[in-house]
Scaffold this active site. Sequence first.
Site, short mmCIF file in Angstrom:
data_model
loop_
_atom_site.label_atom_id
_atom_site.label_comp_id
_atom_site.label_asym_id
_atom_site.label_seq_id
_atom_site.Cartn_x
_atom_site.Cartn_y
_atom_site.Cartn_z
N VAL A 219 0.81 -1.22 0.00
CA VAL A 219 0.00 0.00 0.00
C VAL A 219 0.85 1.27 0.00
O VAL A 219 0.31 2.37 0.04
CB VAL A 219 -1.03 -0.01 1.14
CG1 VAL A 219 -2.05 -1.14 0.95
CG2 VAL A 219 -0.36 -0.11 2.50
N GLU A 220 2.18 1.12 -0.02
CA GLU A 220 3.08 2.27 -0.20
C GLU A 220 4.41 1.78 -0.74
O GLU A 220 4.92 0.74 -0.31
CB GLU A 220 3.37 3.01 1.12
CG GLU A 220 2.23 3.83 1.63
CD GLU A 220 2.59 4.61 2.90
OE1 GLU A 220 3.76 5.02 3.06
OE2 GLU A 220 1.69 4.80 3.73
#
Length: 478
Positions: A375-376
Amino acid sequence: MKQQGLPKDFLWGGAVAAHQVEGAWDQGGKGPSIVDVLSSGAHGVDRVITDGILPGYHYGNHEAVDFYHHYKQDIALLAEMGFKCFRTSIAWSRIFPKGDELVPNEQGLQFYDDLFDELLKHGIEPVITLSHFEMPWHLVKEYGGWKHRKLVEFFVRFSETVLRRYQHKVKYWMTFNEINNQRNWRSPLFGYCCSGVIYNQEPNPEECMYQVLHHQFVASAQVVKLGHEINPAFQIGCMIAMVPLYPYSCHPDDVMYAQEAMRERFLFSDVHVRGAYPNYIRKEWQRKGYQIAMEPGDEQILREGCVDYIGLSYYMSNAVRAHHQGSGTALSGFEGGVPNPHLKASDWGWQIDPVGLRYSLNILYERYNKPLFIVENGFGALDKPGESGEVQDDYRIEYLSAHIAQMKKAVIEDGVELMGYTPWGCIDCVSFTTGEYRKRYGFIYVDKHDDGSGSQARSKKQSFHWYQGVIKSNGETL
Ligand code: P53
């Protein structure tokens, strides 16, 4: 036979967090959050936690990139890139301005209804973090942040409100962003943003940190359980900052040291995924004489609130050495952290290691057998528009394509179950560690600068067109 590619329903997208993009810090009935009293710093210049909003300080998050008023335009650009999903967070103090109210702020709830509708209109799935480095400031002033058990109740109330309200609009959720950053209790910023607590002002910082964590683990598990009752189709994950720690050498002392150091990552996913404290942490508490207050029923709550997937951020790896001098940097936060001579670093000292991403995905998948979600991931850099007006960010393309190539290996060659990939700061936003605008990650450039100037105009960088091609080809064209 041609090798199989990424799954067809792979969630390509991008990520931001409410306080780093929205601005409008005092609009729509929003209360001040802890980041609203956090001044902007720079590389090597710490952000200052001020007692209220004081003259003489610059607070970069107050305006940010004004996503609050630009979201329609921004989402249209994300849709043009072909985004399947978009990760952001809900600002707690838009919903409960002080945090301890019983009735939520309707204007705040309406804002996220409108935002999610806009995403869904474009076929973009919202991926929502409940707590991304912010909480109502009042909860820190009045209760001392997450040190206080009461915070569990406040957070569960906030979460229940939004899980119910958006149950037909949002399927993917995460509880606490990078909950493990506060393991580095020496850094005031990390404890403050994760929990509203400045650990090194406490009589026993490390014990206090474990107490805070217990409250957050219980709160997270309660929310996961409740979420599954509200809508069994919800996918609710945890979120950890995955900075793998390599042994500096093959000396057994270094290898053992790295294994112990990795527990500072795994503790968090162990509790979230397995629903119980591992033995190594109970032994550590015993050895150090720590007393962590737990209530009857807590163990059961943890067991019943296991997450569905593991969300992770990955930017860099670090190395650790057993016989070291002094402690690690604030960033790595680990005793024994040393630069890895085989890696280059960004202008902010983050070491670039694409293979470390494949390694991380494998160790997490082998340990838990649960789906993972990156997610990052991303590259913070100083971007300058060229003569044509477009930022030529080939360095960012290079970083991202090298990481995507390793991610593909993990999925295609190693069989890791991976839900999606949302690079950080898909639209330029305020940096978390420094509070600057100049540390940019986006595919979309925002004309906004640290001296306060800028029109907030959006424009496409070179990487915009590149990422559009990546998504269109499902990761085949890098
Ligand atoms: P900035 C350290 C290591 C890995 C991820 O950071 C980190 C950090 C800092 O806590 O944080 C994440 O903007 C965080 C985002 C943040 C992003 O990294 O300092 O979840 O909020 O913006 C990038 O360059």
